[in-house]
Design a protein around this motif. Structure first.
Motif: not given
Length: 704
Positions: A554-560
């Motif tokens: 699983e890969v997760k990416s959060t950001g602005v």
């Protein structure tokens, strides 16, 4: 001959490009009744089409779409799309191939690059040429609703140049050379030439044409590395009436280059790297990339409210390389292992997309509907011939030419993919304040696989429903707030099977996004801000306990992301961007991988670009300057903390000056002004790609 820019010159150029705004405003005030001198073509984007397959105001869609238009590509002297990556938020380069980049921290594949909304590039080894590019729209987040099987980080849609009614013949020629420690000025030179002719074929202008020819002869600062590339793009448009248009086109691309796997490092330490001109492949090793494309688009109105569009694209592409490819670094002996290999990759893409767009009304509520079907066939024919592996010196590699025929092995795989899909999207304008968008796609893929060297065969099928939804709240005519949700679908490889020999479920992705878009200063600026949360699961990984592949990843990416485009006065504009992207592998059976950053993704990237034209004529022409700086924080070459190299963060500075008179333009651009050593990407410890050192380009363009 040495070329150097001293600090005083730096300061003068920066002052010219950045501190003349006050003078410009005063001049504009004094001459506001006269013709504006130095007026620029804007980078602002009043419409985008990739999100909904129709032209819409960006503020009306709950998705992020970044645009790189033709004017910006010209101003930065981009010969390939990768030249613009440093000025795009949330995009990080990871290598030299066409799909060697990540969006929002998620690796991309060839399907994440579309041309006029359909898959299939004519070349693979290098980033696509800009010779035929009108603009590029980068749709962030999952795009499976409208574009099918893609990775969830986003999609790059290349919109090509089309025939025009006004007859014109344009040319663009440029030459560049490096000015760095391993390549003196005028020692390694490159030349590019492009001719772009367009206009009507008949007096009634029902038939239009466009013909673009381009050639490149490049010599790298790297030892023995060069390339010769040729492009031909003929296009015809037929308009039998005011409501119907048919466009036919071809693409011919031929790229030939010396193979180059980049640099290697000792002990996974970027500080223990050979000189940037070190080349571990033979001077006789080559990469060949050839493609032929046929495409057509038909659009007509079927009612007063609805049109129908039929797009077709077919690609026949073949690339091959004969090379000693870099494999491993032997730290005990200071050598690099290179494997003698010959590869032939043949690909075909045949895609048809039929859709209708239009408006339906329920009382005072407008439904802008998009409905379509999509059918595609893809074949990959990969033949790998492998010979012996040899160790060569890390610092001074010898040139290998002999082949060991006794170490021969063959791997020949042919895979056919049939794709079927139907999709529906509805944008509902409830009132002047609220807009809703929702969509669904059903997609199916059938795969047939043959291992021709062993006779093994396999077949599989997978299907999925993917959805998308969003809400836009118009705070005012100039500002909108939005929230959206989207899903992606991407089948796992047919060659990956579980303990029972069964194929795995497809990778699934989803994204939540919240953002704001606003026009400022009487539509002289566009500001967009977005927060995103992406998750991709059903990733195939090996179970360390059983040794079998399982859906454990699983890969997760959060950001602005923030982007600001400004044209405060007609002769000065600014482009700014910043992205914070925290992309990590959140589930993996290997403790050396779980929790690590995804390869190639930067936690921070930022850029500033400004172009200023003097508001008065100099030698009867317009003189202007450009200044750009782009920053990217540290990245890793691999997900495994025991087998990766940390690439240091860097900031590049680019400067330029141009002179325009009538239909002619001359430019002098200096990239990487301070000749900084940096690395754009790589894999493991044996393929690290250095960014270009100081590079000086002179170009001349005009119109007959």
């Amino acid at each position: 001959m040495k070329f150097a820019i001293n600090p005083v010159t730096h300061s003068l150029i920066l002052m010219l490009g950045l501190t003349s705004y006050v003078s410009a405003e005063e001049t504009a005030t004094e001459l506001d009744t006269l013709v504006i001198v130095g007026k620029q073509n804007s980078y602002l984007n009043p419409e985008v089409s990739t999100a909904t397959k129709s032209n819409v105001d960006p503020k009306d869609t709950p998705l992020t779409v970044n645009v790189i238009n033709q004017q910006f590509l010209q101003d930065i002297r981009a010969e390939s799309l990768s030249d613009a990556y440093g000025y795009t938020t949330g995009l990080s380069q990871s290598g030299t191939n066409a799909d060697s980049f990540s969006l929002r921290g998620i690796d991309t594949e060839l399907s994440n690059i579309q041309v006029n909304g359909l898959p299939g590039l004519a070349s693979r080894f290098g980033s696509p040429t800009t010779a035929n590019v009108e603009k590029v729209e980068i749709l962030k987040g999952p795009a499976s609703i409208t574009y099918g099987q893609v990775q969830p980080g986003g999609l790059m849609n290349i919109i090509t140049k089309k025939p025009q009614e006004e007859a014109a013949v344009r040319y663009d020629i440029s030459g560049n050379s490096y000015n760095t420690g391993v390549s003196d000025f005028a020692e390694d030179n490159s030349f590019t030439g492009t001719i772009d002719a367009t206009g009507p074929l008949t007096e009634d202008k029902k038939w239009l044409y466009r013909l673009i020819l381009s050639a490149e002869d490049t010599n790298s600062y790297r030892q023995d590395v060069d390339a010769q590339n040729y492009y031909l793009f003929p296009t015809l448009t037929y308009r039998p009436d005011t409501e119907t248009e048919v466009t036919f086109g071809l693409e011919f691309q031929s790229e030939n280059r010396v193979s180059d796997d980049g640099l290697a490092v000792l002990d996974y330490d970027i500080n223990q790297i050979a000189s940037i001109d070190t080349h571990y492949q033979s001077a006789d090793d080559d990469d060949k990339d050839e493609g032929v494309v046929a495409f057509a688009s038909y659009n007509t109105m079927v009612t007063d409210e609805f049109d129908i569009t039929v797009d077709w694209r077919s690609v026949w592409h073949e690339d091959s390389y004969t090379t000693y490819e870099s494999r491993d670094v032997n730290n005990d002996t200071d050598t690099v292992s290179v494997r003698d290999r010959h590869n032939e990759n043949k690909r075909q893409y045949h895609t048809v997309d039929v859709r209708t767009t239009g408006s339906l009304w329920a009382g005072d509520v407008e439904h802008q509907v998009l409905a379509g079907i999509n059918v595609g066939f893809e074949r990959s024919d990969f033949k790998r011939e492998t010979y012996a592996t040899t160790d060569i010196d890390f610092y001074v590699p010898e040139d290998l030419t002999e082949r060991d025929e006794d170490a021969y092995s063959l791997n020949h795989r042919v895979t056919d993919y049939m794709n079927y899909a139907a999709y529906l999207q509805d944008t509902i304008y409830l009132n002047e304040t609220w807009t809703l968008m929702g969509g669904v796609r059903y997609t199916r893929q059938d795969i047939d696989f043959e291992r021709r060297d062993t006779g093994a065969t396999a077949s599989s099928s997978s299907d999925a429903f993917v959805s998308q939804g969003g809400v836009v709240y118009h705070l005012s005519d100039a500002t909108s707030l939005y929230v959206s949700y989207g899903e992606s679908f991407n089948p796992n490889s047919i060659e990956d099977t579980d303990v029972n020999g069964d194929n795995f479920e497809p990778e699934r992705g989803r994204q939540y996004e919240v953002g704001m878009k606003t026009d400022l200063f009487n539509n002289k600026a566009n500001l967009s801000i977005a927060y995103f949360d992406i998750k991709k699961d059903n990733v195939v990984e090996e179970n360390e306990t059983t040794g079998e592949d399982e859906l454990l990843g699983e890969v997760k990416s959060t950001g602005v992301e923030v982007e600001l485009l400004m044209l405060p006065v007609e002769n000065w504009q600014i482009k700014l961007g910043y992205a914070y992207v925290d992309a990590r592998i959140t589930d993996n059976p290997d403790e050396n991988i779980e929790g690590n950053r995804t390869p190639g993704s930067a936690l921070h990237d930022a850029y500033v670009w400004t172009k200023y034209n003097f508001p008065y004529k100099i030698a009867d022409g317009i003189v202007g300057t450009t200044f750009g700086a782009n920053y990217e924080s540290a990245r890793y070459t691999d997900e495994d903390s025991t087998d990766r190299v940390k690439l240091s963060g860097y900031m590049n500075v680019d400067l330029g000056v141009h002179y325009e008179i009538n239909d002619y333009r001359a430019s002098l651009n200096v990239e990487n002004v301070f000749d900084k050593l940096y690395y754009t990407g790589g894999s493991g410890d044996s393929s690290i790609y250095a960014g270009d050192p100081r590079n000086i380009t002179f170009s001349l363009s005009g119109k007959f």
